[in-house]
Design a protein around this motif. Structure first.
Motif, PDB file in Angstrom:
ATOM      1  N   GLU A  37      10.695  72.218  -6.597  1.00  0.00           N
ATOM      2  CA  GLU A  37      10.341  70.958  -7.294  1.00  0.00           C
ATOM      3  C   GLU A  37       9.701  71.245  -8.636  1.00  0.00           C
ATOM      4  OE1 GLU A  37       7.998  67.398  -8.486  1.00  0.00           O
ATOM      5  OE2 GLU A  37       7.267  69.412  -8.100  1.00  0.00           O
ATOM      6  N   GLU A  38       8.786  72.235  -8.614  1.00  0.00           N
ATOM      7  CA  GLU A  38       8.009  72.509  -9.826  1.00  0.00           C
ATOM      8  C   GLU A  38       8.848  73.131 -10.942  1.00  0.00           C
ATOM      9  OE1 GLU A  38       5.003  71.468 -10.130  1.00  0.00           O
ATOM     10  OE2 GLU A  38       3.947  71.553  -8.201  1.00  0.00           O
TER      11      GLU A  38
ATOM     12  N   ASP B  18      -1.094  69.788  -4.275  1.00  0.00           N
ATOM     13  CA  ASP B  18       0.248  69.712  -4.867  1.00  0.00           C
ATOM     14  C   ASP B  18       1.095  70.881  -4.388  1.00  0.00           C
ATOM     15  OD1 ASP B  18       2.430  69.173  -6.418  1.00  0.00           O
ATOM     16  OD2 ASP B  18       1.486  69.670  -8.317  1.00  0.00           O
ATOM     17  N   ASP B  19       1.898  70.818  -3.365  1.00  0.00           N
ATOM     18  CA  ASP B  19       1.999  69.657  -2.523  1.00  0.00           C
ATOM     19  C   ASP B  19       1.935  70.123  -1.060  1.00  0.00           C
ATOM     20  OD1 ASP B  19       2.324  66.999  -1.787  1.00  0.00           O
ATOM     21  OD2 ASP B  19       4.494  67.081  -1.887  1.00  0.00           O
TER      22      ASP B  19
ATOM     23  N   HIS C  64       7.317  68.481  -1.313  1.00  0.00           N
ATOM     24  CA  HIS C  64       7.793  69.794  -1.757  1.00  0.00           C
ATOM     25  C   HIS C  64       6.782  70.867  -1.376  1.00  0.00           C
ATOM     26  CE1 HIS C  64       5.273  70.444  -5.460  1.00  0.00           C
ATOM     27  NE2 HIS C  64       5.272  69.126  -5.522  1.00  0.00           N
TER      28      HIS C  64
ATOM     29  N   GLU D 247       3.461  63.043  -2.129  1.00  0.00           N
ATOM     30  CA  GLU D 247       2.946  63.972  -3.147  1.00  0.00           C
ATOM     31  C   GLU D 247       1.455  63.761  -3.333  1.00  0.00           C
ATOM     32  OE1 GLU D 247       3.582  66.218  -5.652  1.00  0.00           O
ATOM     33  OE2 GLU D 247       5.664  65.967  -6.337  1.00  0.00           O
TER      34      GLU D 247
HETATM   35 ZN   LIG Z   1       3.979  68.018  -6.767  1.00  0.00          ZN
END
Ligand SMILES: [Zn+2]
Length: 328
Positions: A181-182, A148-149, A127, A207
């Protein structure tokens, strides 16, 4: 007898050739170039629904174009755009803005068609969104998300370069940088509705591979290891390479369900996340200090090579992982 001997010879020299090849394409200089751009302050933490994430998307799309990949179903754009309504946002606890009912997002998706099994997809994903800007800590308010990421996204771009160069994938490879994603996994959810999950034979979601694993260098772990035999297949392909992929050592953290792989896994896809992150001791995780300087780029490069090597039989179509038990 002769035939078998020849085959043996071929098998023993192939890893060497592959290893040489990998050396040239997946190198630390290129890993650093991509990682540095994605994790730079001028990306302002790549937060979903901001112009900053658009900048990151354009960069990734540009890389896919330079590599010479194809667009999803020849759509003409690497951006897989979609919108969410304010109601959907609110459902996830995200506040919408007054008067605005639709919110734009985009995954970045590229395709490398298979030589023979075009309808069988292997996905490499990460992501590219992160959490943006927050209240300053020691004068720094940008959550760079280098590990991340940006790390996983960098891996996806490097793997795209590698497989394009190798030009031998029997199965179709799909490279995806997911958005959202987050904030709830919106990108992978949308993506999962754009294809028949039954056609996806494996998903390598990547990830946080920028720091050393709990076992040290040249090692990573696979979430949900026991849900399919994909980990065993990867392990077989890594034999003799010096790399080891272990089962996730943090089962209590439910990591299998905490990244974009979960969306596809729910549909039955052997979809796992590969990571090196020490979830019990990763001081920069979701902090403003998740900077490129905290990453071990040499090891990260090695992990990307390992992922490339580990996927060999799956990409070649000689191995097919068992499927996850799909949820109704
Ligand atoms: Zn992540």
């Amino acid at each position: 007898m002769k035939k078998i001997f020849l085959l043996g010879l071929l098998l023993s020299t192939a890893p060497f050739l592959l290893a040489q090849h990998i050396e040239g394409v997946i190198n630390v200089k290129e890993v650093e170039r991509i990682e540095r751009i994605l994790a730079a302050d001028d990306m302002y933490g790549r937060k979903t629904f901001t112009p900053d994430i658009e900048k990151a998307a354009d960069f990734i799309a540009g890389e896919f174009k330079t590599i010479g990949l194809q667009t999803w179903h020849n759509s003409g754009s690497f951006r897989q755009e979609f919108t969410l309504s304010s109601t959907e946002l609110n459902k996830y606890g995200i506040r919408s803005m007054p008067g605005i009912t639709q919110y734009a997002l985009a995954n970045v998706v590229a395709v490398l068609p298979g030589k023979s099994r075009q309808e069988e997809y292997v996905i490499f994903s990460g992501h590219y969104d992160h959490i943006g800007i927050g209240s300053p800590v020691n004068g720094d308010s940008i959550y760079n998300g280098a590990n991340d990421d940006a790390a996983g996204t960098t891996a996806v771009i490097m793997l795209a370069k590698y497989f394009k160069e190798l030009n031998s994938n029997e199965r179709t490879i799909v490279f995806v940088a997911f958005t959202g994603e987050e904030v709830g996994g919106f990108g992978s959810q949308y993506f999962s509705r754009q294809l028949n999950a039954d056609k996806v034979v494996a998903m390598f979601n990547i990830e946080m591979i920028g720091t050393e694993s709990k076992w040290g260098k040249n090692a990573a772990y696979i979430t949900g290891y026991d849900k399919t035999d994909m980990g065993d297949i990867l392990g077989r392909d890594l034999k003799g390479s010096g790399f080891t992929f272990y089962p996730d050592p943090y089962p209590g953290q439910q990591l299998f369900y905490r990244s974009d792989n979960a969306t596809l896994a729910k549909l039955g896809v052997p979809a796992h996340t590969i990571s090196t992150s020490k979830m019990d001791n990763e001081p920069n995780y979701h902090q403003v200090t998740d900077h490129i300087e905290t990453l071990d780029l040499d090891n990260m490069t090695m992990i990307i090579k390992a992922i490339a090597l580990s996927s060999k039989s799956i990409v070649a179509g000689t191995a097919t992982p068992t499927r996850v038990k799909a949820e109704k």
